[in-house]
Structures are given as C-alpha cells and as structure tokens.
Design a protein around this motif. Structure first.
Motif, mmCIF file in Angstrom:
data_model
loop_
_atom_site.group_PDB
_atom_site.id
_atom_site.type_symbol
_atom_site.label_atom_id
_atom_site.label_comp_id
_atom_site.label_asym_id
_atom_site.label_seq_id
_atom_site.Cartn_x
_atom_site.Cartn_y
_atom_site.Cartn_z
ATOM 1 N N ASN A 6 -2.941 -3.053 -62.971
ATOM 2 C CA ASN A 6 -1.965 -1.679 -62.362
ATOM 3 C C ASN A 6 -1.056 -2.037 -61.471
ATOM 4 O O ASN A 6 -0.412 -3.266 -61.433
ATOM 5 C CB ASN A 6 -3.060 -1.100 -61.661
ATOM 6 N N HIS A 7 -0.502 -0.995 -60.541
ATOM 7 C CA HIS A 7 0.696 -1.392 -59.779
ATOM 8 C C HIS A 7 0.642 -2.539 -58.926
ATOM 9 O O HIS A 7 1.431 -2.884 -58.270
ATOM 10 C CB HIS A 7 0.866 -0.066 -58.974
ATOM 11 N N GLY A 8 -0.958 -2.853 -58.460
ATOM 12 C CA GLY A 8 -1.142 -3.993 -57.653
ATOM 13 C C GLY A 8 -0.464 -5.291 -58.211
ATOM 14 O O GLY A 8 -0.364 -6.487 -57.549
ATOM 15 N N ASN A 9 -0.254 -5.274 -59.610
ATOM 16 C CA ASN A 9 -0.009 -6.708 -60.207
ATOM 17 C C ASN A 9 1.546 -6.672 -60.535
ATOM 18 O O ASN A 9 2.229 -7.398 -60.801
ATOM 19 C CB ASN A 9 -0.531 -6.708 -61.344
ATOM 20 N N ALA A 10 2.106 -5.438 -59.885
ATOM 21 C CA ALA A 10 3.695 -5.548 -60.134
ATOM 22 C C ALA A 10 4.166 -6.344 -59.096
ATOM 23 O O ALA A 10 4.030 -6.452 -57.818
ATOM 24 C CB ALA A 10 4.088 -3.929 -59.981
ATOM 25 N N ARG A 11 5.433 -7.057 -59.492
ATOM 26 C CA ARG A 11 6.446 -7.896 -58.641
ATOM 27 C C ARG A 11 7.161 -7.393 -57.928
ATOM 28 O O ARG A 11 7.988 -7.575 -56.833
ATOM 29 C CB ARG A 11 6.650 -9.037 -59.213
ATOM 30 N N THR A 12 7.841 -6.170 -58.591
ATOM 31 C CA THR A 12 8.913 -5.335 -57.846
ATOM 32 C C THR A 12 8.460 -3.667 -58.097
ATOM 33 O O THR A 12 7.654 -3.361 -59.228
ATOM 34 C CB THR A 12 10.134 -5.480 -59.095
ATOM 35 N N ARG A 13 8.464 -3.027 -56.970
ATOM 36 C CA ARG A 13 7.910 -1.671 -56.710
ATOM 37 C C ARG A 13 8.689 -0.701 -56.048
ATOM 38 O O ARG A 13 9.739 -1.435 -55.355
ATOM 39 C CB ARG A 13 6.440 -1.810 -55.809
ATOM 40 N N LEU A 14 8.643 0.371 -56.239
ATOM 41 C CA LEU A 14 9.255 1.215 -55.815
ATOM 42 C C LEU A 14 8.508 2.805 -55.685
ATOM 43 O O LEU A 14 7.773 2.951 -56.520
ATOM 44 C CB LEU A 14 10.637 1.717 -56.410
ATOM 45 N N ARG A 15 8.373 3.266 -54.619
ATOM 46 C CA ARG A 15 7.594 4.446 -54.410
ATOM 47 C C ARG A 15 8.789 5.595 -54.860
ATOM 48 O O ARG A 15 9.974 5.614 -54.563
ATOM 49 C CB ARG A 15 7.382 4.943 -53.280
ATOM 50 N N ILE A 16 8.275 6.647 -55.758
ATOM 51 C CA ILE A 16 9.037 7.910 -56.022
ATOM 52 C C ILE A 16 9.507 8.644 -54.860
ATOM 53 O O ILE A 16 8.688 8.678 -54.038
ATOM 54 C CB ILE A 16 8.158 8.771 -57.033
ATOM 55 N N GLY A 17 10.725 8.701 -54.723
ATOM 56 C CA GLY A 17 11.428 9.696 -53.657
ATOM 57 C C GLY A 17 11.928 8.612 -52.574
ATOM 58 O O GLY A 17 12.683 9.087 -51.677
ATOM 59 N N ALA A 18 11.558 7.298 -52.704
ATOM 60 C CA ALA A 18 12.136 6.427 -51.623
ATOM 61 C C ALA A 18 13.516 6.162 -52.040
ATOM 62 O O ALA A 18 13.962 6.121 -53.506
ATOM 63 C CB ALA A 18 11.208 5.063 -51.733
ATOM 64 N N THR A 19 14.394 5.754 -51.100
ATOM 65 C CA THR A 19 15.964 5.533 -51.629
ATOM 66 C C THR A 19 16.128 3.909 -51.668
ATOM 67 O O THR A 19 17.327 3.756 -52.032
ATOM 68 C CB THR A 19 16.655 6.057 -50.433
ATOM 69 N N GLN A 20 14.927 3.204 -51.533
ATOM 70 C CA GLN A 20 15.253 1.515 -51.593
ATOM 71 C C GLN A 20 14.050 0.981 -52.043
ATOM 72 O O GLN A 20 13.118 1.460 -51.801
ATOM 73 C CB GLN A 20 16.022 1.025 -50.497
ATOM 74 N N VAL A 21 14.276 -0.270 -52.602
ATOM 75 C CA VAL A 21 12.927 -1.035 -52.998
ATOM 76 C C VAL A 21 12.074 -1.333 -51.739
ATOM 77 O O VAL A 21 12.821 -1.490 -50.783
ATOM 78 C CB VAL A 21 13.389 -2.486 -53.916
ATOM 79 N N ASN A 22 10.674 -1.331 -51.829
ATOM 80 C CA ASN A 22 9.885 -1.206 -51.093
ATOM 81 C C ASN A 22 10.216 -0.142 -49.557
ATOM 82 O O ASN A 22 9.451 -0.549 -48.537
ATOM 83 C CB ASN A 22 10.110 -2.897 -50.160
#
Length: 132
Positions: free
Chosen positions: A81-97
């Motif tokens: 699941n998302h915990g295994n993602a190396r690169t993530r972004l939250r919907i609505g955020a303007t930048q990675v992390n």
C-alpha cells in the motif's frame, strides 16, 4: 452529528462517490487501499483519517519495482500500500511531501460531505499527472 457518525458518513460517501472514480483510473483493491501495477512500478492511492477525527488525507505514490526491498517483494503486490511508496504526494498538496487535509468536522448535513467528496474527485487528475 458526533465524530463517529461523521466519520462513518464520510467513509460511506467516499466509497460511493470517490472509489468508483479511483477504479476508473485503473486501481484495484478495497477501501482504504488501492493499487495499480505497471510494467516498471507499483502505484498506490490510500485514504487515511486523522486519529482525532474530523479530517482525512488522500495519499498517492509509487515505487519502482526495482526499488522494492526483499521483504516487500515477498509480501506480494496485493498486500502493498501507500506505506511502500518511495515517492508520495497528498491530493491537494502543492509539492511532494506537502500536506493537505480534507476537513469535515463542522459539517451539519449530508450535502456538505458530498461536496467534499466531489472536491476529492476534482483533484484525482492531480494524482494522474503526478504518477506519470
């Protein structure tokens, strides 16, 4: 409405209004974790609620298959699941992390919950752009 009823209603509306659109993007799985397998990577979309109640995030990300750790390879695609993602972004955020929470704590009627779910749907294309 109390916190428990609010969260239950929010989940119900997300499942009926947002999850079908996540599936249209090619993601499989069950609420709250969805995944898509591509030739070179795994992509994820997950819903997470604030422990204190009243808000949630929708996180998406990916991991190149070559970047999986040995124990992750043994786990199997269906359990990642998302915990295994190396690169993530939250919907609505303007930048990675970056951070972005969808807040529903003060809602008083179902229409407000549906409007919030629609705002999630409106931001799903952001996930597709990020994942490309």
């Amino acid at each position: 409405m109390d916190k428990t009823k609010n969260k239950s209603l929010m989940i119900k509306i997300l499942k009926s209004n947002v999850v079908p659109n996540v599936r249209k993007l090619g993601f499989a799985g069950s609420y709250p974790h969805f995944r898509k397998k591509k030739s070179d990577r795994f992509e994820f979309i997950s819903f997470q609620f604030n422990r204190g109640g009243g808000s949630f995030v929708v996180e998406y990300g990916f991991t190149k298959i070559s970047d999986l750790l040995p124990f992750e390879k043994k786990t199997g695609f269906e359990k990642l699941n998302h915990g295994n993602a190396r690169t993530r972004l939250r919907i609505g955020a303007t930048q990675v992390n970056g951070d972005h929470w969808f807040e529903y704590e003060k809602f008083e009627d179902e229409a407000q919950f549906e409007e919030l779910a629609q705002s999630v749907n409106d931001l799903l294309p952001q996930a597709e752009r990020f994942l490309k």
